[in-house]
Design an enzyme around this catalytic site. Structure first.
Site, PDB file in Angstrom:
ATOM      1  N   GLY A  31       0.803  -1.220   0.000  1.00 34.77           N
ATOM      2  CA  GLY A  31       0.000   0.000   0.000  1.00 34.77           C
ATOM      3  C   GLY A  31       0.835   1.269   0.000  1.00 34.77           C
ATOM      4  O   GLY A  31       2.027   1.230  -0.297  1.00 34.77           O
ATOM      5  N   ARG A  35       3.474   5.970  -8.200  1.00 36.35           N
ATOM      6  CA  ARG A  35       3.518   5.611  -9.622  1.00 36.35           C
ATOM      7  C   ARG A  35       4.333   4.350  -9.918  1.00 36.35           C
ATOM      8  O   ARG A  35       4.148   3.708 -10.941  1.00 36.35           O
ATOM      9  CB  ARG A  35       4.038   6.792 -10.446  1.00 36.35           C
ATOM     10  CG  ARG A  35       2.915   7.794 -10.756  1.00 36.35           C
ATOM     11  CD  ARG A  35       3.308   8.727 -11.873  1.00 36.35           C
ATOM     12  NE  ARG A  35       4.326   9.664 -11.437  1.00 36.35           N
ATOM     13  CZ  ARG A  35       5.572   9.713 -11.923  1.00 36.35           C
ATOM     14  NH1 ARG A  35       5.960   8.900 -12.882  1.00 36.35           N
ATOM     15  NH2 ARG A  35       6.430  10.600 -11.467  1.00 36.35           N
ATOM     16  N   HIS A  37       4.222   1.556  -8.108  1.00 41.94           N
ATOM     17  CA  HIS A  37       3.245   0.467  -7.985  1.00 41.94           C
ATOM     18  C   HIS A  37       2.304   0.461  -9.196  1.00 41.94           C
ATOM     19  O   HIS A  37       1.999  -0.600  -9.754  1.00 41.94           O
ATOM     20  CB  HIS A  37       2.379   0.650  -6.733  1.00 41.94           C
ATOM     21  CG  HIS A  37       3.132   0.578  -5.435  1.00 41.94           C
ATOM     22  ND1 HIS A  37       3.275   1.660  -4.609  1.00 41.94           N
ATOM     23  CD2 HIS A  37       3.768  -0.448  -4.819  1.00 41.94           C
ATOM     24  CE1 HIS A  37       3.959   1.315  -3.525  1.00 41.94           C
ATOM     25  NE2 HIS A  37       4.276   0.040  -3.630  1.00 41.94           N
ATOM     26  N   GLY A 147       8.960  -5.145  -8.764  1.00 39.16           N
ATOM     27  CA  GLY A 147       9.812  -4.044  -9.202  1.00 39.16           C
ATOM     28  C   GLY A 147      11.288  -4.358  -9.015  1.00 39.16           C
ATOM     29  O   GLY A 147      11.696  -4.968  -8.033  1.00 39.16           O
ATOM     30  N   LYS A 149      13.291  -2.218  -8.300  1.00 36.53           N
ATOM     31  CA  LYS A 149      13.712  -1.358  -7.177  1.00 36.53           C
ATOM     32  C   LYS A 149      14.192  -2.243  -6.018  1.00 36.53           C
ATOM     33  O   LYS A 149      15.179  -1.940  -5.357  1.00 36.53           O
ATOM     34  CB  LYS A 149      12.513  -0.505  -6.754  1.00 36.53           C
ATOM     35  CG  LYS A 149      12.506  -0.005  -5.346  1.00 36.53           C
ATOM     36  CD  LYS A 149      13.125   1.349  -5.284  1.00 36.53           C
ATOM     37  CE  LYS A 149      13.147   1.986  -3.926  1.00 36.53           C
ATOM     38  NZ  LYS A 149      12.647   1.276  -2.810  1.00 36.53           N
ATOM     39  N   GLN A 153      14.964  -8.789  -3.604  1.00 36.60           N
ATOM     40  CA  GLN A 153      13.659  -9.429  -3.376  1.00 36.60           C
ATOM     41  C   GLN A 153      13.212 -10.165  -4.642  1.00 36.60           C
ATOM     42  O   GLN A 153      12.750 -11.304  -4.591  1.00 36.60           O
ATOM     43  CB  GLN A 153      12.627  -8.373  -2.997  1.00 36.60           C
ATOM     44  CG  GLN A 153      11.191  -8.871  -3.012  1.00 36.60           C
ATOM     45  CD  GLN A 153      10.220  -7.834  -2.477  1.00 36.60           C
ATOM     46  OE1 GLN A 153      10.069  -7.687  -1.280  1.00 36.60           O
ATOM     47  NE2 GLN A 153       9.562  -7.113  -3.369  1.00 36.60           N
ATOM     48  N   SER A 185       9.239   5.453  -3.563  1.00 34.28           N
ATOM     49  CA  SER A 185       9.110   4.506  -2.458  1.00 34.28           C
ATOM     50  C   SER A 185       8.032   5.018  -1.521  1.00 34.28           C
ATOM     51  O   SER A 185       7.889   6.239  -1.335  1.00 34.28           O
ATOM     52  CB  SER A 185      10.444   4.421  -1.696  1.00 34.28           C
ATOM     53  OG  SER A 185      10.237   3.846  -0.424  1.00 34.28           O
ATOM     54  N   SER A 186       7.280   4.083  -0.939  1.00 37.06           N
ATOM     55  CA  SER A 186       6.239   4.493   0.015  1.00 37.06           C
ATOM     56  C   SER A 186       6.844   5.259   1.179  1.00 37.06           C
ATOM     57  O   SER A 186       6.197   6.102   1.795  1.00 37.06           O
ATOM     58  CB  SER A 186       5.507   3.263   0.549  1.00 37.06           C
ATOM     59  OG  SER A 186       4.971   2.531  -0.526  1.00 37.06           O
TER      60      SER A 186
HETATM   61  P1  AMP Z   1       6.022  -2.459  -1.657  1.00 36.60           P
HETATM   62  O1  AMP Z   1       4.657  -1.884  -1.537  1.00 36.60           O
HETATM   63  O2  AMP Z   1       7.120  -1.525  -1.267  1.00 36.60           O
HETATM   64  O3  AMP Z   1       6.139  -3.824  -1.028  1.00 36.60           O
HETATM   65  O4  AMP Z   1       6.263  -2.701  -3.221  1.00 36.60           O
HETATM   66  C1  AMP Z   1       5.390  -3.492  -3.974  1.00 36.60           C
HETATM   67  C2  AMP Z   1       6.012  -3.720  -5.332  1.00 36.60           C
HETATM   68  O5  AMP Z   1       6.223  -2.477  -5.996  1.00 36.60           O
HETATM   69  C3  AMP Z   1       7.387  -4.413  -5.256  1.00 36.60           C
HETATM   70  O6  AMP Z   1       7.483  -5.370  -6.289  1.00 36.60           O
HETATM   71  C4  AMP Z   1       8.339  -3.264  -5.466  1.00 36.60           C
HETATM   72  O7  AMP Z   1       9.582  -3.653  -5.998  1.00 36.60           O
HETATM   73  C5  AMP Z   1       7.557  -2.417  -6.444  1.00 36.60           C
HETATM   74  N1  AMP Z   1       8.048  -1.044  -6.430  1.00 36.60           N
HETATM   75  C6  AMP Z   1       8.211  -0.245  -5.345  1.00 36.60           C
HETATM   76  N2  AMP Z   1       8.732   0.932  -5.714  1.00 36.60           N
HETATM   77  C7  AMP Z   1       8.925   0.881  -7.050  1.00 36.60           C
HETATM   78  C8  AMP Z   1       9.459   1.780  -8.013  1.00 36.60           C
HETATM   79  N3  AMP Z   1       9.911   2.981  -7.683  1.00 36.60           N
HETATM   80  N4  AMP Z   1       9.481   1.385  -9.308  1.00 36.60           N
HETATM   81  C9  AMP Z   1       9.035   0.160  -9.663  1.00 36.60           C
HETATM   82  N5  AMP Z   1       8.526  -0.742  -8.799  1.00 36.60           N
HETATM   83  C10 AMP Z   1       8.473  -0.385  -7.516  1.00 36.60           C
END
Ligand code: AMP
Length: 281
Positions: A31, A35, A37, A147, A149, A153, A185-186
């Site tokens: 959550g 952009r 996500h 991602g 990023k 992972q 990043s969140s």
């Molecule tokens: P998270 O909510 O941080 O667990 O991220 C969920 C997914 O979104 C993961 O696969 C992340 O690698 C991807 N993600 C997070 N930030 C980015 C970003 N800036 N660009 C591309 N994918 C992202």
């Protein structure tokens, strides 16, 4: 857009989707969507008939209680963003729904989790693998989007899927950045204005490190970037690793393997940020 909170309802509904011959794409998230996500959702919408996004702040992947407590939660705006993206379904379970009992599974990722994030965040990838595997069982996606990023992972999920013959196609997606280069990043929303102003230096230094390849040797490159980060009083350097993109093991010389990536983690005040750049591909 359909919203589900219960595992059994989600699973049963998706069984009917699959029975209609529709392909299912899945984007797991925690959550506080941005952009980055949404780019994963868009990729899934392009490649599948039905796209599911999960929003679940997975408690067992946090190795610091304060990080879990302070993790941003923005359900209302997340729903709006997902709706306008065209996402078909959101799965948003509670902690009790996902973990009615403690889970003790211990995964072995070989050497993949002995470096970088795995080394600095003990238990993190085990928690990630547990939740991703469970989500895959519930959603039964044909493809799942991750991602770059979170490069380590991504490598761990690919390993998990291969080792356990999980029938899901893992699709890596490029890093989405702010205009000034900061990887989305969140956690960025929790940076103070002063920290936010300084944060783009992370990607600037990564780009400069890439420009120095191959003239500056690997070890000197690591030393150089550490010194550069240390010039910023608000940045606490954690690691910079130059690794083989497949094994994630540190390389000593540029010619050692075909594909090389540099990964970095720093703290800006209370916020820990990671980023990476492909040096040789
Ligand atoms: P998270 O909510 O941080 O667990 O991220 C969920 C997914 O979104 C993961 O696969 C992340 O690698 C991807 N993600 C997070 N930030 C980015 C970003 N800036 N660009 C591309 N994918 C992202």
């Amino acid at each position: 857009m359909r919203v589900f909170e219960k595992i059994s309802e989600t699973h049963n509904f998706l069984k009917t989707v699959k029975a209609r011959g529709l392909s299912v794409g899945f984007v797991p998230t925690m959550g506080a969507l941005h952009r980055g996500h949404i780019s994963l959702i868009e990729q899934s919408l392009k490649e599948n008939n039905f796209t599911v996004c999960s929003i679940f702040v997975n408690p067992i992947q946090f190795n610091k209680k304060s990080d879990l407590k302070n993790y941003p939660r923005e359900t209302t705006s997340d729903f709006q963003k997902l709706k306008s993206s065209g996402c078909n379904m959101v799965f948003m379970p509670s902690n009790d729904e996902m973990y009615p009992e403690p889970v003790n599974t211990q995964y072995d990722f070989g050497q993949l989790d002995k470096v970088m994030e795995g080394k600095h965040r003990p238990g993190h990838f085990n928690g990630v693998a547990i939740v991703v595997r469970k989500l895959f069982e519930i959603i039964m996606p044909d493809k799942a989007y991750f991602g770059e990023k979170d490069f380590q992972q991504l490598a761990i999920i690919q390993y998990l899927v291969k080792k356990n013959n999980i029938p899901v196609n893992i699709v890596p997606c490029p890093i989405i950045r702010e205009n000034d280069g900061l990887a989305m990043s969140s956690r960025n929303v929790r940076l103070t204005p002063a920290e936010r102003k300084e944060a783009p230096v992370i990607f600037q230094l990564l780009k400069q490190a890439k420009e120095k390849v191959p003239s500056l040797p690997v070890e000197a490159s690591g030393k150089w970037i550490k010194e550069e980060f240390n010039k910023y009083p608000s940045i606490k350097f954690e690691y910079f690793e130059i690794v083989d993109m497949e094994t994630l093991q540190p390389v000593k010389e540029w010619g050692e393997c075909k594909k090389i990536i540099a990964c970095v983690a720093v703290h800006l005040g209370k916020i820990r940020l990671i980023d990476n750049i492909i040096l040789i591909s």
